[in-house]
Write a protein that holds these residues in place. Sequence first.
Motif, PDB file in Angstrom:
ATOM      1  N   ASN A   1      17.620 -66.560 -23.529  1.00  6.55           N
ATOM      2  CA  ASN A   1      17.148 -65.522 -24.488  1.00  6.55           C
ATOM      3  C   ASN A   1      17.605 -66.249 -25.859  1.00  6.55           C
ATOM      4  O   ASN A   1      18.682 -65.994 -26.100  1.00  6.55           O
TER       5      ASN A   1
ATOM      6  N   SER B   1      16.874 -65.646 -28.512  1.00  5.98           N
ATOM      7  CA  SER B   1      17.248 -64.546 -29.699  1.00  5.98           C
ATOM      8  C   SER B   1      18.549 -63.901 -29.551  1.00  5.98           C
ATOM      9  O   SER B   1      18.967 -63.363 -30.580  1.00  5.98           O
ATOM     10  N   ASP B   2      19.109 -64.327 -28.196  1.00  5.83           N
ATOM     11  CA  ASP B   2      20.672 -63.642 -28.241  1.00  5.83           C
ATOM     12  C   ASP B   2      21.434 -64.569 -28.987  1.00  5.83           C
ATOM     13  O   ASP B   2      21.658 -65.766 -28.486  1.00  5.83           O
ATOM     14  N   PRO B   3      22.199 -64.273 -30.114  1.00  9.68           N
ATOM     15  CA  PRO B   3      23.109 -65.423 -30.712  1.00  9.68           C
ATOM     16  C   PRO B   3      24.179 -65.643 -29.823  1.00  9.68           C
ATOM     17  O   PRO B   3      24.834 -66.825 -30.206  1.00  9.68           O
TER      18      PRO B   3
HETATM   19  C1  LIG Z   1      16.911 -61.258 -26.233  1.00 13.79           C
HETATM   20  O1  LIG Z   1      18.017 -61.192 -27.280  1.00 13.79           O
HETATM   21  C2  LIG Z   1      17.817 -60.060 -28.496  1.00 13.79           C
HETATM   22  C3  LIG Z   1      18.958 -60.159 -29.310  1.00 13.79           C
HETATM   23  O2  LIG Z   1      20.244 -59.704 -28.648  1.00 13.79           O
HETATM   24  C4  LIG Z   1      17.548 -58.595 -27.727  1.00 13.79           C
HETATM   25  O3  LIG Z   1      17.149 -57.666 -29.049  1.00 13.79           O
HETATM   26  C5  LIG Z   1      16.270 -58.730 -26.730  1.00 13.79           C
HETATM   27  O4  LIG Z   1      16.280 -57.412 -26.311  1.00 13.79           O
HETATM   28  C6  LIG Z   1      16.695 -59.849 -25.743  1.00 13.79           C
HETATM   29  N1  LIG Z   1      15.429 -59.901 -24.903  1.00 13.79           N
HETATM   30  C7  LIG Z   1      15.626 -59.850 -23.536  1.00 13.79           C
HETATM   31  C8  LIG Z   1      14.516 -60.052 -22.816  1.00 13.79           C
HETATM   32  O5  LIG Z   1      16.874 -59.476 -22.877  1.00 13.79           O
END
Ligand SMILES: *[C@@H]1O[C@H](CO)[C@@H](O)[C@H](O)[C@H]1NC(C)=O
Length: 566
Positions: free
Chosen positions: A149, A151-153
């Motif tokens: 992911n 988007s996960d810093p």
């Molecule tokens: C990916 O990371 C973001 C930020 O931490 C989070 O909001 C999102 O739910 C995550 N996506 C998944 C599929 O885990």
Amino acid sequence: MAVGNLLWLNILIVYVIINGGVEASHKVYPLFQSLTPLNITQLHRTAFHFQPPKNWINGPMYYNGIYHFFYQYNPKGAVWGNIVWGHSVSKDLINWEILEPAIYPSKHFDINGAWSGSATILPTNKPIILYTGLDSNHMETQNYALPANLSDPYLRKWIKPGNNPLFYPEKGVNASAFRDPSTAWRLKDGRWRVVVGSKWNRRGIVHLYESRDFIHWTKAKHPLHSAPNTGMWECPDFYPVLLSGKEGLDPSDLRKHVKHVLKVSLDATRYDYYTVGTYVRDEDKYVPDNTSVDGWAGLRYDYGNFYASKTFFDPSKQRRILWGWVNESDSTQDDVQKGWAGIQAIPRRVWLDPNQRQLKQWPVEELKSLRGEKVQMSHQKLNTGDHIEIKGITAAQADIDVTFHIPSLDKAEPFNPRWKDAQALCANRGSKVGGGVGPFGLFTLASKNLEEYTAVFFRVFKTSRNYVVLLCSDARSSSLKDGLYKPSFAGFVDVDLADKKLSLRSLIDHSVVESFGGGGKTCITSRVYPTLAVLGKAHLYAFNNGDETITIKSLNAWSMNKPHIN
Ligand SMILES: *[C@@H]1O[C@H](CO)[C@@H](O)[C@H](O)[C@H]1NC(C)=O
Ligand SMILES: *[C@@H]1O[C@H](CO)[C@@H](O)[C@H](O)[C@H]1NC(C)=O
Ligand SMILES: *[C@@H]1O[C@H](CO)[C@@H](O)[C@H](O)[C@H]1NC(C)=O
Ligand SMILES: *[C@@H]1O[C@H](CO)[C@@H](O)[C@H](O)[C@H]1NC(C)=O
Ligand SMILES: *[C@H]1O[C@@H](CO)[C@H](O)[C@@H](O)[C@@H]1NC(C)=O
């Protein structure tokens, strides 16, 4: 490569040398692993060096506004075994948050071990890890992993795609000695390059692989570099350095007026060696300069306990940072009792010395944030036989930076050109053996009456042409306890002494003394386990046992605070 978004990871693996020989293998201690530590003494636990709360650790790393550290970690014990990729993150390289492990062996290509590797950021701004897997046939294969992911810093979760392994050891490559892929770099032709550590008989080798898409890799016709009689080359690291200045470079930087550094961890000696040289890009060959030799007589990042290190480029501060693993010097049984083993050295900035023959290293500036009470001294004379106490700081947890002035070099002892081995020379002429110019320096982690001390000191010799400076970090008197490894670590310091000054910085942290001589030209890390000089009972002295009076031109010392490491 996109500057500003580089991910850098590196994972290290530990080998336990059996019978002190060249061959190494992973040694597992099932018995010890089943023991619950009965008495976890915190006496020698370091305060400001990174280590997880318990158990076995080695290995460093970095990323995108956040520094990542992946390391080989045994969740079950303070010995080697059950290795997973531990994962910690930091915003300043000093305070750390320990996360869940990132990678476990789980697939046929890594079922017997997910070993060392490195990461690269693709131009699409996606990080990719290359790592060695020990597969179901016990072959060492090169694999990749991607963040689950983006988007996960913190990039907590990593996936291992099904088209692994990316490449196998082919004919002519030793399948039991083919590991630790480096960070990749890309040249003008658009192709990525990566090196993998190896050996063939006694020849150490870094095999070169090339790819256009990072997935399909082919072995280049010749290795990037190799050298006879050096044994297995582990954890290779290859990077450009500017000819002058402290700025670091991205590995894919195409600038012409640079030099390159190739570092390998020699399994046979268990130290990290590097050469400075030229990367002939047209031929994809690395040629060390004639001032740099390959192998055991070569330059070392650190002349003490320091192995399996890696550097990374930190685009946020345009610097290259070196991070090494520092093992224990006590017994496996002691480690089981302590409940932990291994620390990371303080991250060091590295750059090319203006003499272009070697690197210089200095603790990252962020370390200053931990400085507490300060004491200062200047123009203090150290006569023959003096040892004066530096009071007012916590001597077991301190940062000390001192510049000595040598009024005259006339009394320097003659240097015998046959003395090639600094450690043997230091063993022969310890801190209490009188000399001409030196020994002078510090007694760190010292008991009040010097029953115990770790001496970090200089001794100056002269030849018909110049001066030779020896820096020692001598652990032989560090502890009254028997059965510890107490070497007289030492290295020569390549300075001309035209200014008659020598500087020494030491980071003292309960069971480690990390020293930087000559402004970071020669570094030595010692692990020591005093029995009297512990906690509030540790002292710090400056001493001189040479005939020539030495002056402390300036001395600054600080108590060090503890960072937040959860
Ligand atoms: C990916 O990371 C973001 C930020 O931490 C989070 O909001 C999102 O739910 C995550 N996506 C998944 C599929 O885990
Ligand atoms: C634990 O070890 C320390 C240091 O060796 C010792 O002082 C202490 O008494 C021990 N504690 C127990 C409960 O055995
Ligand atoms: C290959 O590596 C293994 C493990 O280190 C070693 O035992 C063997 O001798 C090596 N073979 C060659 C040809 O280097
Ligand atoms: C080392 O190389 C330099 C050029 O890089 C050259 O000027 C010098 O003569 C060489 N020294 C020796 C001893 O070969
Ligand atoms: C660290 O420990 C000492 C003492 O046991 C060994 O002599 C070293 O070889 C070891 N170093 C590494 C890198 O494993």
